[in-house]
Design a protein around this motif. Structure first.
Motif, short mmCIF file in Angstrom:
data_model
loop_
_atom_site.label_atom_id
_atom_site.label_comp_id
_atom_site.label_asym_id
_atom_site.label_seq_id
_atom_site.Cartn_x
_atom_site.Cartn_y
_atom_site.Cartn_z
N TYR B 197 89.16 16.02 16.80
CA TYR B 197 87.92 15.29 16.51
C TYR B 197 87.72 14.14 17.49
O TYR B 197 86.62 13.88 17.96
CB TYR B 197 87.91 14.81 15.06
CG TYR B 197 87.51 15.93 14.14
CD1 TYR B 197 86.18 16.24 13.96
CD2 TYR B 197 88.47 16.71 13.51
CE1 TYR B 197 85.80 17.30 13.16
CE2 TYR B 197 88.10 17.77 12.71
CZ TYR B 197 86.77 18.05 12.53
OH TYR B 197 86.39 19.11 11.76
N ARG B 198 88.81 13.46 17.82
CA ARG B 198 88.69 12.27 18.67
C ARG B 198 88.25 12.61 20.09
O ARG B 198 87.39 11.95 20.66
CB ARG B 198 90.06 11.58 18.70
CG ARG B 198 90.10 10.40 19.62
CD ARG B 198 91.38 9.62 19.44
NE ARG B 198 91.63 8.81 20.61
CZ ARG B 198 92.83 8.41 21.00
NH1 ARG B 198 93.89 8.75 20.29
NH2 ARG B 198 92.96 7.69 22.07
N PHE B 199 88.82 13.65 20.67
CA PHE B 199 88.55 13.93 22.08
C PHE B 199 87.48 14.98 22.30
O PHE B 199 86.82 15.00 23.33
CB PHE B 199 89.83 14.38 22.79
CG PHE B 199 90.86 13.30 22.90
CD1 PHE B 199 90.68 12.25 23.78
CD2 PHE B 199 91.98 13.33 22.09
CE1 PHE B 199 91.62 11.23 23.87
CE2 PHE B 199 92.93 12.32 22.18
CZ PHE B 199 92.74 11.27 23.07
N ILE B 200 87.32 15.89 21.35
CA ILE B 200 86.42 17.02 21.59
C ILE B 200 85.17 16.95 20.72
O ILE B 200 84.05 16.97 21.24
CB ILE B 200 87.15 18.37 21.34
CG1 ILE B 200 88.46 18.42 22.12
CG2 ILE B 200 86.25 19.54 21.69
CD1 ILE B 200 88.32 18.27 23.60
N VAL B 201 85.35 16.84 19.41
CA VAL B 201 84.19 17.01 18.53
C VAL B 201 83.30 15.77 18.50
O VAL B 201 82.10 15.84 18.77
CB VAL B 201 84.63 17.39 17.10
CG1 VAL B 201 83.42 17.53 16.20
CG2 VAL B 201 85.42 18.69 17.13
N VAL B 202 83.89 14.61 18.18
CA VAL B 202 83.05 13.41 18.03
C VAL B 202 82.32 13.05 19.33
O VAL B 202 81.12 12.77 19.29
CB VAL B 202 83.88 12.24 17.46
CG1 VAL B 202 83.07 10.95 17.48
CG2 VAL B 202 84.30 12.55 16.03
N PRO B 203 82.98 13.06 20.48
CA PRO B 203 82.22 12.74 21.71
C PRO B 203 81.03 13.67 21.94
O PRO B 203 80.02 13.25 22.49
CB PRO B 203 83.24 12.92 22.83
CG PRO B 203 84.56 12.78 22.17
CD PRO B 203 84.40 13.28 20.78
N GLN B 204 81.14 14.92 21.52
CA GLN B 204 80.02 15.83 21.71
C GLN B 204 79.00 15.72 20.59
O GLN B 204 77.84 16.10 20.76
CB GLN B 204 80.52 17.27 21.82
CG GLN B 204 81.29 17.49 23.09
CD GLN B 204 81.63 18.94 23.29
OE1 GLN B 204 80.77 19.76 23.54
NE2 GLN B 204 82.90 19.27 23.17
N ALA B 205 79.44 15.21 19.43
CA ALA B 205 78.50 15.04 18.32
C ALA B 205 77.66 13.78 18.53
O ALA B 205 76.52 13.70 18.09
CB ALA B 205 79.25 14.97 16.99
N LEU B 206 78.22 12.80 19.22
CA LEU B 206 77.56 11.49 19.37
C LEU B 206 76.13 11.57 19.90
O LEU B 206 75.23 10.95 19.33
CB LEU B 206 78.42 10.59 20.25
CG LEU B 206 78.77 9.21 19.69
CD1 LEU B 206 79.04 9.23 18.21
CD2 LEU B 206 79.92 8.60 20.45
N PRO B 207 75.88 12.33 20.97
CA PRO B 207 74.50 12.41 21.44
C PRO B 207 73.55 13.00 20.39
O PRO B 207 72.36 12.72 20.41
CB PRO B 207 74.58 13.35 22.65
CG PRO B 207 76.00 13.32 23.06
CD PRO B 207 76.81 13.04 21.84
N LEU B 208 74.08 13.84 19.49
CA LEU B 208 73.25 14.39 18.43
C LEU B 208 73.04 13.38 17.30
O LEU B 208 72.04 13.38 16.62
CB LEU B 208 73.91 15.65 17.84
CG LEU B 208 74.28 16.77 18.79
CD1 LEU B 208 75.03 17.88 18.06
CD2 LEU B 208 73.04 17.34 19.44
N ILE B 209 74.06 12.51 17.13
CA ILE B 209 74.04 11.57 16.01
C ILE B 209 73.23 10.33 16.34
O ILE B 209 72.52 9.78 15.50
CB ILE B 209 75.49 11.15 15.65
CG1 ILE B 209 76.25 12.34 15.05
CG2 ILE B 209 75.51 9.99 14.70
CD1 ILE B 209 77.71 12.05 14.81
N LEU B 210 73.31 9.88 17.58
CA LEU B 210 72.78 8.57 17.94
C LEU B 210 71.29 8.38 17.65
O LEU B 210 70.92 7.38 17.03
CB LEU B 210 73.08 8.29 19.42
CG LEU B 210 73.44 6.85 19.76
CD1 LEU B 210 74.49 6.30 18.82
CD2 LEU B 210 73.90 6.75 21.20
N PRO B 211 70.40 9.30 18.05
CA PRO B 211 68.97 9.05 17.79
C PRO B 211 68.65 8.89 16.30
O PRO B 211 68.02 7.91 15.92
CB PRO B 211 68.28 10.26 18.40
CG PRO B 211 69.25 10.81 19.38
CD PRO B 211 70.60 10.51 18.86
N PRO B 212 69.08 9.84 15.43
CA PRO B 212 68.75 9.63 14.02
C PRO B 212 69.46 8.40 13.43
O PRO B 212 68.94 7.78 12.52
CB PRO B 212 69.21 10.91 13.32
CG PRO B 212 70.13 11.58 14.26
CD PRO B 212 69.75 11.14 15.63
#
Ligand SMILES: Nc1ncnc2c1ncn2[C@@H]1O[C@H](COP(=O)(O)OP(=O)(O)OP(=O)(O)O)[C@@H](O)[C@H]1O
Ligand SMILES: [Mg+2]
Lengths: 250, 283
Positions: B197-212
């Motif tokens: 989650y720390r290195f792979i999932v969350v960094p890639q989820a962040l751009p999806l999470i940030l706007p909303p």
């Protein structure tokens, strides 16, 4: 070709897998010894991917046993990461990490799991990138590489973990035709160095050249196991004959 | 063209026409802006006429001390500025807590733990299906005396749990949005769950999470006005108090609304600049 004393690395006995009521794999028995190269083929949906994905438990099986280097792998196994570190895997769709450079893709596993320093991991990564002939791309991101280059990076990434066995799931079938040879060459070199390999592929040239055995699957079962020459020139089962005639037919 | 054989023109020699001002586009933008201005002018006129009809006594010249006073060369902040600072403090603490609660709840819902999933679902359903005002009263009149927390923290916690439930769904959506192959790639090199989650999932989820999530923080700032009902001394409370003292209801509410607007718009511009720089550094 195989030395009689080679130890069994992957042992699958009586393995079954269901997706709900659908039997994806039934009574799979297969032993792969150290240094052996096995090519798995069969029609689409025959369970090839599912079978090799069970070996490192990307999919959980429900019956039978799978041993990797003597350790039984199962969905209940607590230390499944430990097994996965010994089993390299290369996917049809590469699955590189797009937000990291090529170098970081390669060093992540060794630094996190093998406890080696950044510097050592870097050297290791560069060594393998040279072996797959793309050392000059180390600082780029995956999207900047061609499909063939990405797949070679994926192979290097798996090799960086110094696995005991490598699994390949149709590594060339997502590639443009002119990219395939480069990837196959890398795999052939790997085979010549004695790596234990289980390869799902329909590249018959590769199978002829490299494989010790060809495993033919259909409808979730292993139908035929034979040496490549024998399998391709004189398949025993009707299903394999049909499959090969379709593969060669057009 | 048939049978033509040629060599590619070297890329460096391929010239591109100078793209000057696109007049059509300029005219279009100009027209849009004038339309908007016309609408604003009409609304402003109607309000002004209404106020005149009510014989409302506009006193804009009296607003300076709402912001600050200068006495003997020293600056004393007025109630609106103090209120704004309290609102920002309240919203930033509640925002950080909401994001933390969101992550915990999202991972609980995605986890294999049955207990974790049940608790997370109950929390989400309870928060979403009761009015925010009632939640605030629960926090202030029930939980605050039990746990001995003051009105400020009752307000902070109420907002954090309320917005946290929305943050949870946003974060869960971002995590689910990361391709399955990425999880498998991480598993295949033997990463443990935390590293995955720390290195792979969350960094890639962040751009999806940030706007909303930006939208969520903006609603949090707006929703924070509700804590004026339990008399936390933030911007809206400051506005209410000023009106009680001066009877300048129109001016004060325009000012208060304007301040909220300034904060939220600054925030969304800041975040979109940040996002742009994120995207630039990546490719
Ligand atoms: N997650 C899943 N849920 C349900 N059924 C599945 C799932 N994954 C695979 N299957 C089914 O299991 C069977 C075997 O799939 P598998 O992907 O192993 O086939 P394959 O031999 O690799 O085929 P291909 O050559 O198309 O890759 C297929 O019939 C497929 O529909
Ligand atoms: Mg497959």
């Amino acid at each position: 070709m195989l030395d009689a004393h080679a130890k069994p690395l992957v042992e699958i006995t009586g393995m079954c897998k269901w997706y709900g009521d659908f039997s994806a794999l039934f009574d799979i028995n297969l032993t792969v010894h150290e240094g052996e190269k096995v090519v798995v083929c069969g029609p689409s949906g025959s369970g090839k991917s599912t079978m090799i994905r069970c070996i490192n438990q990307l999919e959980a099986h429900q019956k039978g046993t799978i041993r990797v280097d003597g350790v039984e792998v199962s969905p209940e196994l607590k230390n499944i990461e430990g097994i996965r570190r010994e089993v390299g895997m290369v996917f049809q769709s590469f699955n590189l990490f797009p937000h990291m450079t090529i170098l970081d893709n390669l060093t992540l596993g060794p630094t996190r799991n093998r406890g080696i320093s950044k510097k050592e991991a870097r050297d290791l990564a560069m060594h393998y990138l040279e072996r797959v002939h793309i050392a000059e791309q180390a600082e780029k991101y995956p999207v900047q590489l061609s499909g063939g280059q990405q797949q070679r990076v994926a192979i290097a990434r798996a090799l960086c973990m110094k696995p005991k066995v490598m699994l390949f799931d149709e590594p060339t079938s997502a590639l443009d035709p002119e990219m395939i040879a480069g990837v196959l060459d890398v795999m052939i070199e790997l085979a010549e160095e004695g790596m234990t390999m289980i390869v799902v592929t329909h590249e018959m040239g590769f199978a002829r050249k490299v494989a010790d055995r060809v495993v033919f699957m259909d409808q979730g079962e292993i139908i035929e196991v034979a040496e490549p020459e024998q399998f391709f020139s004189n398949p025993q089962s009707d299903r394999a004959q049909l499959f090969l005639s379709q593969l060669l037919g057009h | 063209m048939q049978g033509r054989v040629s060599v590619p023109t070297p890329r460096a020699q391929r010239t591109r026409d100078d793209t000057g001002l696109d007049l059509r586009r300029v005219r279009q933008v100009f027209w849009q802006i004038s339309q908007a201005l016309a609408v604003f002018a009409i609304i402003g006129y109607l309000i002004w006429r209404g106020a005149v009809a009510m014989e409302y006594n506009w006193q804009w010249y009296r607003i300076e001390p709402f912001f600050y006073r200068e006495i003997d060369g020293e600056i004393y902040w007025g109630p609106l500025v103090k209120g704004l600072i309290e609102t920002l403090r309240l919203a930033s603490i509640a925002g950080v807590l909401a994001i933390l609660i969101g992550f915990v709840t999202a991972f609980a819902r995605l986890s294999n733990s049955f207990a974790g999933r049940i608790i997370a679902t109950w929390y989400l359903e309870a928060i979403r299906n009761t009015p925010l005002l009632v939640q605030l009263f629960l926090f202030y009149f029930v939980l605050a005396p039990i746990f001995g927390i003051d009105r400020f923290w009752a307000g902070v916690l109420c907002l954090a749990f309320f917005e946290g439930s929305f943050a949870a769904e946003i974060i869960r959506g971002g995590i689910v949005g990361v391709e399955k192959g990425q999880y498998e790639g991480a598993d295949a090199i033997g990463l443990n769950v935390v590293d995955k989650y720390r290195f792979i999932v969350v960094p890639q989820a962040l751009p999806l999470i940030l706007p909303p999530l930006t939208g969520l923080i903006i609603s949090l700032i707006k929703h924070s006005a509700i804590v004026s009902v339990i008399a936390v001394s933030e911007l809206t409370t400051a506005g209410l108090n000023l009106i009680a003292d001066t009877f300048m209801a129109f001016e004060v509410w325009f000012l208060v609304a304007g301040i909220y607007l300034a904060v939220t718009i600054t925030l969304s511009i800041g975040v979109s600049l940040f996002e742009r720089s994120l995207n630039k550094s990546k490719r």
